[in-house]
Design a protein around this motif. Structure first.
Motif, PDB file in Angstrom:
ATOM      1  N   SER A 233       8.563 -16.531 -14.389  1.00 22.78           N
ATOM      2  CA  SER A 233       7.597 -17.032 -13.424  1.00 22.78           C
ATOM      3  C   SER A 233       7.333 -18.516 -13.684  1.00 22.78           C
ATOM      4  N   VAL A 234       6.324 -19.045 -13.016  1.00 19.43           N
ATOM      5  CA  VAL A 234       5.917 -20.435 -13.225  1.00 19.43           C
ATOM      6  C   VAL A 234       4.399 -20.523 -13.241  1.00 19.43           C
ATOM      7  N   ILE A 235       3.897 -21.503 -13.973  1.00 17.94           N
ATOM      8  CA  ILE A 235       2.508 -21.937 -13.846  1.00 17.94           C
ATOM      9  C   ILE A 235       2.516 -23.104 -12.866  1.00 17.94           C
ATOM     10  N   THR A 236       1.715 -23.029 -11.810  1.00 17.15           N
ATOM     11  CA  THR A 236       1.654 -24.119 -10.840  1.00 17.15           C
ATOM     12  C   THR A 236       0.390 -24.945 -11.084  1.00 17.15           C
ATOM     13  N   ILE A 237       0.559 -26.253 -11.095  1.00 10.20           N
ATOM     14  CA  ILE A 237      -0.566 -27.170 -11.289  1.00 10.20           C
ATOM     15  C   ILE A 237      -0.571 -28.139 -10.111  1.00 10.20           C
ATOM     16  N   SER A 238      -1.517 -27.960  -9.221  1.00 10.10           N
ATOM     17  CA  SER A 238      -1.638 -28.808  -8.028  1.00 10.10           C
ATOM     18  C   SER A 238      -2.734 -29.837  -8.262  1.00 10.10           C
ATOM     19  N   ARG A 239      -2.370 -31.122  -8.237  1.00  6.25           N
ATOM     20  CA  ARG A 239      -3.353 -32.181  -8.421  1.00  6.25           C
ATOM     21  C   ARG A 239      -3.638 -32.854  -7.080  1.00  6.25           C
ATOM     22  N   PHE A 240      -4.923 -33.042  -6.800  1.00  6.22           N
ATOM     23  CA  PHE A 240      -5.341 -33.621  -5.528  1.00  6.22           C
ATOM     24  C   PHE A 240      -5.975 -34.986  -5.762  1.00  6.22           C
ATOM     25  N   ASP A 241      -5.501 -35.984  -5.012  1.00  6.62           N
ATOM     26  CA  ASP A 241      -6.101 -37.310  -4.969  1.00  6.62           C
ATOM     27  C   ASP A 241      -6.338 -37.647  -3.508  1.00  6.62           C
ATOM     28  N   GLY A 242      -7.443 -38.313  -3.219  1.00 13.46           N
ATOM     29  CA  GLY A 242      -7.743 -38.625  -1.827  1.00 13.46           C
ATOM     30  C   GLY A 242      -7.850 -37.374  -0.975  1.00 13.46           C
ATOM     31  N   ASN A 243      -8.245 -36.253  -1.607  1.00 10.83           N
ATOM     32  CA  ASN A 243      -8.401 -34.962  -0.931  1.00 10.83           C
ATOM     33  C   ASN A 243      -7.106 -34.442  -0.309  1.00 10.83           C
ATOM     34  N   LYS A 244      -5.980 -34.890  -0.866  1.00  9.67           N
ATOM     35  CA  LYS A 244      -4.670 -34.380  -0.456  1.00  9.67           C
ATOM     36  C   LYS A 244      -3.851 -34.076  -1.700  1.00  9.67           C
ATOM     37  N   LEU A 245      -2.892 -33.190  -1.546  1.00  8.98           N
ATOM     38  CA  LEU A 245      -2.008 -32.884  -2.660  1.00  8.98           C
ATOM     39  C   LEU A 245      -1.225 -34.132  -3.042  1.00  8.98           C
ATOM     40  N   ALA A 246      -1.376 -34.552  -4.293  1.00 10.98           N
ATOM     41  CA  ALA A 246      -0.673 -35.746  -4.768  1.00 10.98           C
ATOM     42  C   ALA A 246       0.523 -35.377  -5.621  1.00 10.98           C
ATOM     43  N   GLN A 247       0.413 -34.282  -6.372  1.00  5.78           N
ATOM     44  CA  GLN A 247       1.493 -33.887  -7.259  1.00  5.78           C
ATOM     45  C   GLN A 247       1.416 -32.386  -7.506  1.00  5.78           C
ATOM     46  N   LEU A 248       2.586 -31.754  -7.536  1.00  5.14           N
ATOM     47  CA  LEU A 248       2.681 -30.335  -7.870  1.00  5.14           C
ATOM     48  C   LEU A 248       3.656 -30.190  -9.021  1.00  5.14           C
ATOM     49  N   ARG A 249       3.170 -29.638 -10.141  1.00  4.75           N
ATOM     50  CA  ARG A 249       4.025 -29.387 -11.299  1.00  4.75           C
ATOM     51  C   ARG A 249       4.256 -27.892 -11.437  1.00  4.75           C
ATOM     52  N   LEU A 250       5.488 -27.520 -11.805  1.00  4.96           N
ATOM     53  CA  LEU A 250       5.888 -26.129 -11.957  1.00  4.96           C
ATOM     54  C   LEU A 250       6.411 -25.941 -13.373  1.00  4.96           C
ATOM     55  N   LEU A 251       5.662 -25.197 -14.188  1.00  3.17           N
ATOM     56  CA  LEU A 251       6.018 -24.992 -15.591  1.00  3.17           C
ATOM     57  C   LEU A 251       6.573 -23.569 -15.757  1.00  3.17           C
TER      58      LEU A 251
ATOM     59  N   PRO B 153      -0.176 -26.865  -0.533  1.00  2.93           N
ATOM     60  CA  PRO B 153       0.885 -25.976  -1.025  1.00  2.93           C
ATOM     61  C   PRO B 153       0.705 -24.540  -0.540  1.00  2.93           C
ATOM     62  N   ILE B 154       1.831 -23.922  -0.191  1.00  4.58           N
ATOM     63  CA  ILE B 154       1.894 -22.500   0.128  1.00  4.58           C
ATOM     64  C   ILE B 154       2.856 -21.867  -0.866  1.00  4.58           C
ATOM     65  N   PHE B 155       2.337 -20.957  -1.688  1.00  6.63           N
ATOM     66  CA  PHE B 155       3.154 -20.240  -2.660  1.00  6.63           C
ATOM     67  C   PHE B 155       3.384 -18.826  -2.129  1.00  6.63           C
TER      68      PHE B 155
ATOM     69  N   PHE C  37      -8.657 -33.726  -9.182  1.00  2.00           N
ATOM     70  CA  PHE C  37      -8.933 -32.276  -9.188  1.00  2.00           C
ATOM     71  C   PHE C  37      -7.627 -31.505  -9.341  1.00  2.00           C
ATOM     72  N   THR C  38      -7.588 -30.541 -10.271  1.00  2.00           N
ATOM     73  CA  THR C  38      -6.376 -29.749 -10.487  1.00  2.00           C
ATOM     74  C   THR C  38      -6.666 -28.272 -10.293  1.00  2.00           C
ATOM     75  N   MET C  39      -5.787 -27.647  -9.512  1.00  2.00           N
ATOM     76  CA  MET C  39      -5.831 -26.205  -9.283  1.00  2.00           C
ATOM     77  C   MET C  39      -4.643 -25.590 -10.007  1.00  2.00           C
ATOM     78  N   VAL C  40      -4.911 -24.724 -10.988  1.00  2.00           N
ATOM     79  CA  VAL C  40      -3.861 -23.997 -11.682  1.00  2.00           C
ATOM     80  C   VAL C  40      -3.804 -22.597 -11.088  1.00  2.00           C
ATOM     81  N   ALA C  41      -2.633 -22.179 -10.661  1.00  2.00           N
ATOM     82  CA  ALA C  41      -2.472 -20.844 -10.079  1.00  2.00           C
ATOM     83  C   ALA C  41      -1.269 -20.162 -10.711  1.00  2.00           C
TER      84      ALA C  41
END
Length: 451
Positions: A380-398, A320-322, A27-31
């Motif tokens: 600014s940045v585009i944040t992409i938070s990917r969740f595995d096992g219902n926890k944040l697994a990776q956060l990418r900042l573009l 993540p807290i932005f 699951f990915t959340m883009v913010a």
């Protein structure tokens, strides 16, 4: 007929209103940050926007903060309000389908511009978003509606959004019904009491001024504070601002987060605030405790908007807290514009144009707002938070840049940052995140946190 319920002894069966996260792996959340936009962009001539739109569309849920009203001025029944959020933001109705085309499917709409054009503007904006199947939260016909979580269905889980604002015009705050009085339309507000921190010497000087004013009566006042002109000054180590959140508002917001999570698989809280001011790269002193409380209540992501520039990132309990994602779009070809804004910048609508007022606001600003002359407001940045096992697994900042050096008609539309600019943006974000114990790698112009 007999109704057969699942076996209550089996793991995972729950009737207690659990706030556990339950999305599918990947699951990915883009913010992203503030959407200050006045026209559709995807059909226009905006080199660099295409790759950005592709990234937005790839998220399971893509969130931004809508900081404008959407209506057709030719048929609009409202008017610019005497209280406005620093500028009158207005957008064409065609913005609704264009936001959907960009990839936005969930928007926060509690902010200081939500009622620039009154309740009519708020209602018309919500109608356009509803017509385009864009989930939005933070405004409503009363406080219960404005504060409630709204839900987005995705193939990897149901997403809830709660939206609130600490920066808002007084007339825009929604309220509950009371006895025979109906509720008040508006936004979900988190009220803050601001105090000014001064040195002991400064406090004594303020006390002398206060005591010399007519009408003052001595009361049992604390020795470490002075109330002068309805402002509380208190002693501290370093002059600055201190904010105390309203405990009732906090309790209501946390309850709505808990309720939102109980009815969804994943929950987001968006908070819009400019405190202590747009000049600050650090969040207000109340916000870390509030953000962590939101995570504790069930939120999976805390996203702050408002100060128009980046602030740090914290990872708390694998969430993540932005503290601010800055501006994502600031395509502010602002028209129509209320007469009050011409007055605010010393312009005459019989002589000057809307664009000249916008240019004045961008450069000179107002009060504690430094304007938008600094390039930092266009990064600014585009944040992409990917969740595995219902926890944040990776956060990418573009990193993205919004064309600070371009003329007004082309400025403010995001494109992926050039390598030198990307390095500069991410290095600054690294520095701002270190006080929160967060560090991240920079790989090929992308910020990366692996958990």
């Amino acid at each position: 007929m007999t109704t057969h319920l699942p076996d209550q002894d089996k793991p995972g069966y729950d009737l207690t209103g659990s706030t556990a996260t339950s999305v599918s792996d990947g699951f990915t959340m883009v913010a992203v940050g503030d959407l200050i936009v006045s026209r559709p962009l995807t059909k226009g001539r905006h080199p660099g926007l295409g790759p950005v739109v592709k990234i937005l569309r790839e998220g399971d849920a893509t969130l931004g903060n809508l900081e404008t009203s959407i209506f057709d001025i030719r048929s609009f029944k409202g008017n610019p309000q005497a209280e406005f959020g620093g500028a009158y933001h207005a957008s064409l109705p065609s913005l609704g389908p264009d936001l959907k085309e960009m990839g936005f499917d969930i928007l926060s709409f509690a902010n200081n511009h939500a009622l620039d054009w009154g309740v009519e503007g708020m209602r018309e904006t919500c109608r356009v978003l509803d017509e385009n199947d864009i989930v939005h939260a933070g405004s409503g016909e009363n406080l219960a509606q404005a504060a409630a979580a709204r839900f987005l269905e995705t193939s990897r889980g149901r997403v809830g959004l709660v939206s609130c604002a600490t920066t808002f015009t007084p007339q825009s705050r929604a309220a509950h019904p009371a006895a025979e009085a109906p509720g008040r339309p508006g936004i979900n507000a988190l009220r803050l009491t601001r105090q000014i921190v001064v040195s002991p010497e400064m406090l004594e000087n303020l006390r002398r001024v206060r005591n010399a004013l007519p009408g003052f009566k001595l009361s049992n006042e604390s020795t470490d504070q002075v109330i002068l002109a309805e402002t509380t000054y208190k002693v501290g180590r370093k002059p600055g601002f201190s904010f105390i959140p309203n405990s009732t508002d906090v309790a209501d917001i946390l309850r709505n987060i808990r309720r939102g999570k109980q009815y969804s698989d994943f929950c987001v809280i968006a908070n819009h605030g400019h405190e202590p001011g747009n000049w600050s790269q650090e969040p207000a002193n109340y916000e870390q405790a509030f953000a962590r409380s939101a995570i504790d209540a069930g939120a999976d992501v805390y996203v702050a908007h408002g100060p128009h520039q980046l602030r740090g990132i914290e990872i708390y309990k694998n969430r993540p807290i932005f503290y601010s994602l800055g501006n994502f779009i600031i395509d502010d070809l602002r028209t129509p514009m209320g007469a009050d804004m011409f007055d605010a910048y010393g312009k005459d609508p019989r002589i000057h144009t809307d664009a000249e007022v916008t240019a004045a606001e961008m450069t000179q600003g107002y009060e504690t707002n430094p304007g938008f002359s600094d390039p930092v407001f266009y990064e600014s940045v585009i944040t992409i938070s990917r969740f595995d096992g219902n926890k944040l697994a990776q956060l990418r900042l573009l990193p993205v840049e919004l064309g600070h050096s371009k003329r007004l008609a082309q400025r403010g539309v995001p494109s992926l940052a050039s390598p030198p600019k990307a390095e500069s943006i991410l290095s600054r974000l690294q520095r701002l995140s270190k006080p929160f114990g967060t560090d991240f790698a920079i790989e090929n112009g992308v910020g990366l946190i692996r958990l």
